[in-house]
Write an enzyme that holds these catalytic residues in place. Sequence first.
Site, PDB file in Angstrom:
ATOM      1  N   ASP A  86      -5.497   2.769  -3.861  1.00  0.00           N
ATOM      2  CA  ASP A  86      -6.809   2.711  -3.201  1.00  0.00           C
ATOM      3  C   ASP A  86      -7.058   3.920  -2.303  1.00  0.00           C
ATOM      4  O   ASP A  86      -8.190   4.220  -1.963  1.00  0.00           O
ATOM      5  CB  ASP A  86      -7.022   1.384  -2.447  1.00  0.00           C
ATOM      6  CG  ASP A  86      -5.979   1.116  -1.387  1.00  0.00           C
ATOM      7  OD1 ASP A  86      -5.019   1.907  -1.263  1.00  0.00           O
ATOM      8  OD2 ASP A  86      -6.117   0.094  -0.682  1.00  0.00           O
ATOM      9  N   ARG A  87      -5.989   4.633  -1.936  1.00  0.00           N
ATOM     10  CA  ARG A  87      -6.183   5.840  -1.130  1.00  0.00           C
ATOM     11  C   ARG A  87      -6.212   7.077  -2.022  1.00  0.00           C
ATOM     12  O   ARG A  87      -5.668   7.058  -3.119  1.00  0.00           O
ATOM     13  CB  ARG A  87      -5.032   6.005  -0.138  1.00  0.00           C
ATOM     14  CG  ARG A  87      -4.929   4.892   0.869  1.00  0.00           C
ATOM     15  CD  ARG A  87      -3.833   5.185   1.865  1.00  0.00           C
ATOM     16  NE  ARG A  87      -3.829   4.139   2.885  1.00  0.00           N
ATOM     17  CZ  ARG A  87      -3.366   4.294   4.111  1.00  0.00           C
ATOM     18  NH1 ARG A  87      -2.843   5.445   4.480  1.00  0.00           N
ATOM     19  NH2 ARG A  87      -3.419   3.313   4.983  1.00  0.00           N
ATOM     20  N   ASP A 108      -2.123   6.505  -3.642  1.00  0.00           N
ATOM     21  CA  ASP A 108      -0.995   5.870  -2.955  1.00  0.00           C
ATOM     22  C   ASP A 108      -0.400   4.730  -3.781  1.00  0.00           C
ATOM     23  O   ASP A 108      -0.724   4.570  -4.960  1.00  0.00           O
ATOM     24  CB  ASP A 108      -1.436   5.375  -1.570  1.00  0.00           C
ATOM     25  CG  ASP A 108      -2.363   4.173  -1.650  1.00  0.00           C
ATOM     26  OD1 ASP A 108      -3.073   4.047  -2.673  1.00  0.00           O
ATOM     27  OD2 ASP A 108      -2.382   3.354  -0.719  1.00  0.00           O
ATOM     28  N   LYS A 145     -11.364   0.260  -1.022  1.00  0.00           N
ATOM     29  CA  LYS A 145     -11.419   1.692  -1.221  1.00  0.00           C
ATOM     30  C   LYS A 145     -10.797   1.987  -2.582  1.00  0.00           C
ATOM     31  O   LYS A 145     -10.065   1.155  -3.123  1.00  0.00           O
ATOM     32  CB  LYS A 145     -10.720   2.433  -0.089  1.00  0.00           C
ATOM     33  CG  LYS A 145      -9.307   2.004   0.205  1.00  0.00           C
ATOM     34  CD  LYS A 145      -8.878   2.654   1.502  1.00  0.00           C
ATOM     35  CE  LYS A 145      -7.435   2.342   1.840  1.00  0.00           C
ATOM     36  NZ  LYS A 145      -7.276   1.049   2.502  1.00  0.00           N
ATOM     37  N   ASP A 194      -0.842   1.517  -4.102  1.00  0.00           N
ATOM     38  CA  ASP A 194      -1.734   0.585  -4.816  1.00  0.00           C
ATOM     39  C   ASP A 194      -3.024   1.267  -5.278  1.00  0.00           C
ATOM     40  O   ASP A 194      -3.976   0.596  -5.687  1.00  0.00           O
ATOM     41  CB  ASP A 194      -2.046  -0.644  -3.960  1.00  0.00           C
ATOM     42  CG  ASP A 194      -2.700  -0.304  -2.635  1.00  0.00           C
ATOM     43  OD1 ASP A 194      -2.534   0.841  -2.150  1.00  0.00           O
ATOM     44  OD2 ASP A 194      -3.391  -1.174  -2.077  1.00  0.00           O
ATOM     45  N   SER A 228       0.799  -1.216   0.000  1.00  0.00           N
ATOM     46  CA  SER A 228       0.000   0.000   0.000  1.00  0.00           C
ATOM     47  C   SER A 228       0.840   1.279   0.000  1.00  0.00           C
ATOM     48  O   SER A 228       1.637   1.491  -0.891  1.00  0.00           O
ATOM     49  CB  SER A 228      -0.953  -0.045   1.195  1.00  0.00           C
ATOM     50  OG  SER A 228      -1.822   1.041   1.142  1.00  0.00           O
ATOM     51  N   HIS A 229       0.677   2.060   1.039  1.00  0.00           N
ATOM     52  CA  HIS A 229       1.325   3.370   1.104  1.00  0.00           C
ATOM     53  C   HIS A 229       2.747   3.283   1.655  1.00  0.00           C
ATOM     54  O   HIS A 229       3.407   4.306   1.794  1.00  0.00           O
ATOM     55  CB  HIS A 229       0.490   4.271   2.005  1.00  0.00           C
ATOM     56  CG  HIS A 229       0.229   3.640   3.339  1.00  0.00           C
ATOM     57  ND1 HIS A 229      -0.621   2.576   3.492  1.00  0.00           N
ATOM     58  CD2 HIS A 229       0.750   3.878   4.563  1.00  0.00           C
ATOM     59  CE1 HIS A 229      -0.630   2.206   4.763  1.00  0.00           C
ATOM     60  NE2 HIS A 229       0.192   2.978   5.431  1.00  0.00           N
TER      61      HIS A 229
END
Length: 543
Positions: A281-282, A277, A376, A279, A113-114
């Site tokens: 999703d944010r 981010d 998300k 991936d 992720s982030h």
Amino acid sequence: MPIQTLPTSPFHDQRPGTSGLRKKVTVFAQKHYLENFVQALFDVLPDASGLTLVVGGDGRYYNRVAVQTILRMAAAKGYARVLVGQGGILSTPAVSAVIRAYGASGGIVLSASHNPGGPDGDFGIKYNIGNGGPAPEKVTEAIFARSKELHEIRISDGADIALDVLGDTLLDGMQVSVIDSVATYAELMRTLFDFDAIRKLFASGFRLRYDAMNAVGGPYAKAILEGELGAPAGSVVNAVPLEDFGGLHPDPNPVNAEDLIGHMFAPDAPDMGAASDGDADRNMVVGRNFVVSPSDSLAVLAAHAKLVPGYAKGLAGVARSMPTSTAADRVAKSLGIPCFETPTGWKFFGNLLDADKVTLCGEESYGTGSNHVREKDGLWAVLFWINLVAASGKTVEALVRELWTEHGRCVYSRHDYEAIPTDKADTLMAGLRASLSSLPGTTVGGCAIALADDFAYTDPVDGSVSQKQGVRVILTDGSRVVFRLSGTGTEGATLRVYLERHEPDASRHDMEAQTALKPLVDLAETLAHIRALTGMEQPSVMT
Ligand code: G16
């Protein structure tokens, strides 16, 4: 028979966090470490014959190696077909969309992720189920239990798949389909948003700066915003996914996306800024000289959802994670729809979405999404905002100010204390938990405490109970301080302190957030002894 059974020893550190297993690349690179987790997953899943699996990741370092390994193990497990994004690339929301569009039994998402990437950065893996969403706790716990006891892995010794070439190949009888990473996702976006209105907005001179932070959001944003919606070339920056994100920390908040903030506060700032981010999703949304908090973003989307074709019939309800501000609750109340409060972690929204109890959900950690997928979705949120601007004729700032005027402003901030020794963080949380029962009814530093507890959640759909989801201290005026330890870090522990105060008085809406929240910061220190226990004078990050 080219399927081999290899002897191995189990690993004992594969407990999944808030969003799957996240570790340093150096940990994942240990012999059979990734294989151990994947075998544990495959061991707890039922027979795979006739089933389709989706595999893709955010392109960070180790993505390609991991994809090839998973394909070989999926062949050994007996899947009929695996859909893999071209180059091994699929954003997290795209994995969710592909699982749902193809009726796959599940998918494997490769991302931390982030968290930063590269040989010294982080890697991660998680399993999503057939609804497209992260596996629920009972599945992740079963995988963890199995990961500690298995002694053999099953893997094909077939050749590497050419991941960059679209089309089908056979791997030990399993069909591997390399698919366009963007197509299914873009198709879904066309069903939700008014692409014509957005095209007209761009044609009229609306300027956007979308910072993909050298991560997986780039190809999606470029194809949809520039390729289809007419945003001028160059609107999407840092658009090529790099294995180390070009050294950026791909976490879209004002601190890590400081370059974007610089552009949005410059004299010639575009009309809207956005970032996603690692991936994708944010999301962070920024107006001209104006940063939108994630909690306010969810509330604005909920308030105006009917302006967007995919939500024109209205919302069944909304949901937010417990530490997210109560702005969405206020909007939901005025719309006459329910607002659910869940623990942190997108997986907790899955049942509510599946049961049609909610349509939109969001989190303070820059996550917003809806029932279109079960993750998300960063670009979706940005498209939603652009659609709102196009349909309302209002600026980003005007939409947020309207929310504050109508419902008051939920002044909000999160203070992160990173890389604390785990034992110190545990001592801090234990101390807080021990003091909870004595707090209600007392006044500490001028703050009158109404409620203090350790958040527990009973899923309204399946009745499952999740305990110890964060300590919250709520004052008589509704202000809150919430303490929890991050479930996504890979170095020591990260303490998150969430601060919220409701300000109905419009003349005080422009008060600087840290100043407005100072009494709550002091309360947090008095209750948790953060400085003494962590040795840190200041948070590492304040957003
Ligand atoms: C993950 C979850 C989010 C959650 C976040 C919390 O985000 O998917 O639902 O809000 O973790 O992180 P932490 O436990 O560090 O506060 P992501 O984007 O890392 O998958």
